[in-house]
Design a protein around this motif. Structure first.
Motif, PDB file in Angstrom:
ATOM      1  N   UNK A 145       0.842  -1.190   0.000  1.00 43.20           N
ATOM      2  CA  UNK A 145       0.000   0.000   0.000  1.00 43.20           C
ATOM      3  C   UNK A 145       0.885   1.250   0.000  1.00 43.20           C
ATOM      4  N   UNK A 146       0.558   2.203  -0.874  1.00 44.30           N
ATOM      5  CA  UNK A 146       1.286   3.470  -0.912  1.00 44.30           C
ATOM      6  C   UNK A 146       0.281   4.617  -0.992  1.00 44.30           C
ATOM      7  N   UNK A 147       0.762   5.825  -0.705  1.00 44.84           N
ATOM      8  CA  UNK A 147      -0.054   7.030  -0.834  1.00 44.84           C
ATOM      9  C   UNK A 147       0.730   8.042  -1.663  1.00 44.84           C
ATOM     10  N   UNK A 148       0.105   8.524  -2.733  1.00 49.15           N
ATOM     11  CA  UNK A 148       0.768   9.464  -3.631  1.00 49.15           C
ATOM     12  C   UNK A 148       0.080  10.822  -3.529  1.00 49.15           C
ATOM     13  N   UNK A 149       0.764  11.862  -3.039  1.00 49.59           N
ATOM     14  CA  UNK A 149       0.188  13.208  -3.087  1.00 49.59           C
ATOM     15  C   UNK A 149       0.159  13.683  -4.547  1.00 49.59           C
ATOM     16  N   UNK A 150      -1.029  14.063  -5.027  1.00 47.54           N
ATOM     17  CA  UNK A 150      -1.192  14.487  -6.422  1.00 47.54           C
ATOM     18  C   UNK A 150      -1.814  15.875  -6.486  1.00 47.54           C
ATOM     19  N   UNK A 151      -1.410  16.616  -7.504  1.00 47.36           N
ATOM     20  CA  UNK A 151      -2.005  17.920  -7.791  1.00 47.36           C
ATOM     21  C   UNK A 151      -2.662  17.862  -9.159  1.00 47.36           C
ATOM     22  N   UNK A 152      -3.925  18.240  -9.247  1.00 44.05           N
ATOM     23  CA  UNK A 152      -4.575  18.298 -10.552  1.00 44.05           C
ATOM     24  C   UNK A 152      -4.076  19.547 -11.277  1.00 44.05           C
ATOM     25  N   UNK A 167      -7.439  15.768 -19.121  1.00 43.20           N
ATOM     26  CA  UNK A 167      -7.391  15.962 -17.681  1.00 43.20           C
ATOM     27  C   UNK A 167      -6.006  15.505 -17.244  1.00 43.20           C
ATOM     28  N   UNK A 168      -5.405  16.184 -16.260  1.00 41.59           N
ATOM     29  CA  UNK A 168      -4.039  15.805 -15.914  1.00 41.59           C
ATOM     30  C   UNK A 168      -3.663  16.110 -14.485  1.00 41.59           C
ATOM     31  N   UNK A 169      -2.598  15.453 -14.032  1.00 43.15           N
ATOM     32  CA  UNK A 169      -2.102  15.670 -12.680  1.00 43.15           C
ATOM     33  C   UNK A 169      -0.651  15.272 -12.539  1.00 43.15           C
ATOM     34  N   UNK A 170      -0.029  15.756 -11.461  1.00 53.31           N
ATOM     35  CA  UNK A 170       1.377  15.454 -11.169  1.00 53.31           C
ATOM     36  C   UNK A 170       1.519  15.090  -9.699  1.00 53.31           C
ATOM     37  N   UNK A 171       2.524  14.257  -9.413  1.00 53.55           N
ATOM     38  CA  UNK A 171       2.771  13.888  -8.030  1.00 53.55           C
ATOM     39  C   UNK A 171       4.085  13.155  -7.876  1.00 53.55           C
ATOM     40  N   UNK A 172       4.452  12.871  -6.623  1.00 49.38           N
ATOM     41  CA  UNK A 172       5.687  12.146  -6.335  1.00 49.38           C
ATOM     42  C   UNK A 172       5.513  11.382  -5.031  1.00 49.38           C
ATOM     43  N   UNK A 173       6.223  10.271  -4.927  1.00 52.10           N
ATOM     44  CA  UNK A 173       6.151   9.458  -3.717  1.00 52.10           C
ATOM     45  C   UNK A 173       7.490   8.754  -3.523  1.00 52.10           C
ATOM     46  N   UNK A 174       7.873   8.540  -2.271  1.00 56.49           N
ATOM     47  CA  UNK A 174       9.093   7.792  -1.956  1.00 56.49           C
ATOM     48  C   UNK A 174       8.727   6.387  -1.484  1.00 56.49           C
ATOM     49  N   UNK A 175       9.450   5.413  -2.017  1.00 57.64           N
ATOM     50  CA  UNK A 175       9.262   4.034  -1.592  1.00 57.64           C
ATOM     51  C   UNK A 175      10.625   3.441  -1.259  1.00 57.64           C
ATOM     52  N   UNK A 176      10.618   2.304  -0.589  1.00 57.49           N
ATOM     53  CA  UNK A 176      11.853   1.558  -0.342  1.00 57.49           C
ATOM     54  C   UNK A 176      11.894   0.376  -1.288  1.00 57.49           C
ATOM     55  N   UNK A 177      12.951   0.318  -2.080  1.00 59.32           N
ATOM     56  CA  UNK A 177      13.038  -0.750  -3.080  1.00 59.32           C
ATOM     57  C   UNK A 177      13.082  -2.126  -2.435  1.00 59.32           C
ATOM     58  N   UNK A 178      13.704  -2.225  -1.254  1.00 66.41           N
ATOM     59  CA  UNK A 178      13.819  -3.535  -0.614  1.00 66.41           C
ATOM     60  C   UNK A 178      12.457  -4.056  -0.153  1.00 66.41           C
TER      61      UNK A 178
END
Length: 337
Positions: A145-152, A167-178
């Protein structure tokens, strides 16, 4: 020759009439799920990542091949949802040898796990045009499960060039590859690469304005022109009968491609002539039964008509042909709710 000229003229006049009469503002809305289906404009979208390297610099890369289905509810964006399917083998960091390693067993193991899949679960408003998109990200068969902050960044609107709906949006999220089993081997995993990876997303959804599509004859007259003429003259039954008559009498005289039929069907859908659109998409699907996108369209029109079971059957057929077809995945889960 005179008959062919009249047919082309009639089709041209039909195209002008459709362009002169704009489609309804809600032309893409699927009433059964209260949303509109968008594909992704890959030429103007990106899925990239950044990871620390040796503690002194960063490696930047992107996935060049992916598909998405966005169900967007402009009246209430929190009721929107999305499925994104990424081709893991399309990873590109600008260095061929490194990309080869990343595709191998120590990293993405693309032979065994060719796809990365994100499926949204909920969307919550966090501010003006800002949302938290929660869902499941699956990499190497591991789902987290992840949460991505997005801006329309683009409201639902027709673009100024072609009238395509966007319609469009942008966002970023950090995950741990391991967390996803991307260990990288003894050297790369423990000494060279950081565990945290930042994923950057910029998505531009697109729904084509088929009033602006011409018929591509590819050396032969397109069946689209006489099909459109017959549709206007006598409705869907007349158009389907005309198609079958011409294919029987003149099998080499026209380009009978399903894509040509689909243009006429998509125009009917765009103008909310749903029963006509359904008949034409069913015709195209019967002529090209292994084309998953045609079954998607049959599913969409049935859903817009309120035919839930028929819509589910069509989308499930699409999944039999293309099991990771994002539109079918997204619509089946919405229709089953």
């Amino acid at each position: 020759m005179m008959k062919n000229t009249r047919t082309r003229l009639a089709a041209a006049l039909l195209g002008i009439a459709l362009i002169a009469s704009p489609a309804p503002a809600d032309w893409g809305r699927i009433e059964l799920v209260g949303a509109e289906i968008f594909g992704v404009d890959q030429a103007h979208s990106s899925i990239g990542f950044t990871i620390g390297f040796l503690g002194v610099t960063k490696v930047r890369g992107a996935f060049r091949s992916y598909a998405a289905a966005i169900l967007f509810d402009e009246k209430e964006p929190t009721r929107s949802s999305a499925t994104v399917v990424i081709d893991a083998g399309s990873i590109d960091t600008g260095l061929e040898g490194r990309d080869k390693d990343l595709k191998g067993p120590a990293f993405f193991d693309v032979e065994k796990y060719p796809k990365i899949v994100f499926t949204s679960r909920s969307i919550a408003r966090t501010g003006p045009d800002r949302y938290a998109v929660r869902g499941t990200l699956e990499i190497r068969g591991v789902a987290r499960e992840i949460e991505i902050p997005m801006t329309q960044t683009v409201p639902r609107m027709a673009d100024s060039a072609w009238g395509n709906m966007r319609v469009g949006g942008e966002g970023a999220v950090r995950i741990k590859r391991t967390d996803f089993g991307i260990l990288g081997g003894d050297f790369w995993g423990k000494k060279a690469l950081s565990d945290e990876v930042e994923i950057e997303i910029a998505i531009l959804g697109n729904r084509f304005n088929f009033d602006r599509f011409g018929f591509d004859s590819r050396g032969k007259p397109s069946i689209g022109a006489p099909l459109a003429e017959a549709l206007e003259a006598g409705g869907a039954a007349t158009a389907v009968a005309r198609y079958r008559e011409l294919k029987e009498k003149s099998p080499d005289g026209y380009n009978f491609g399903a894509d040509q039929v689909s243009i006429v069907a998509n125009r009917a859908l765009q103008h909310r002539r749903l029963p006509e659109a359904l008949a034409l998409f069913e015709l195209a699907a019967s002529e090209s039964p292994k084309e998953a996108t045609l079954h998607d369209r049959v599913g969409e029109v049935n859903a817009a008509l309120g035919n839930r079971q028929a819509a589910l059957a069509a989308y499930r057929k699409a999944l039999e042909i293309a099991p990771q077809n994002p539109e079918a995945l997204e619509m089946v889960r919405r229709l089953e709710k």
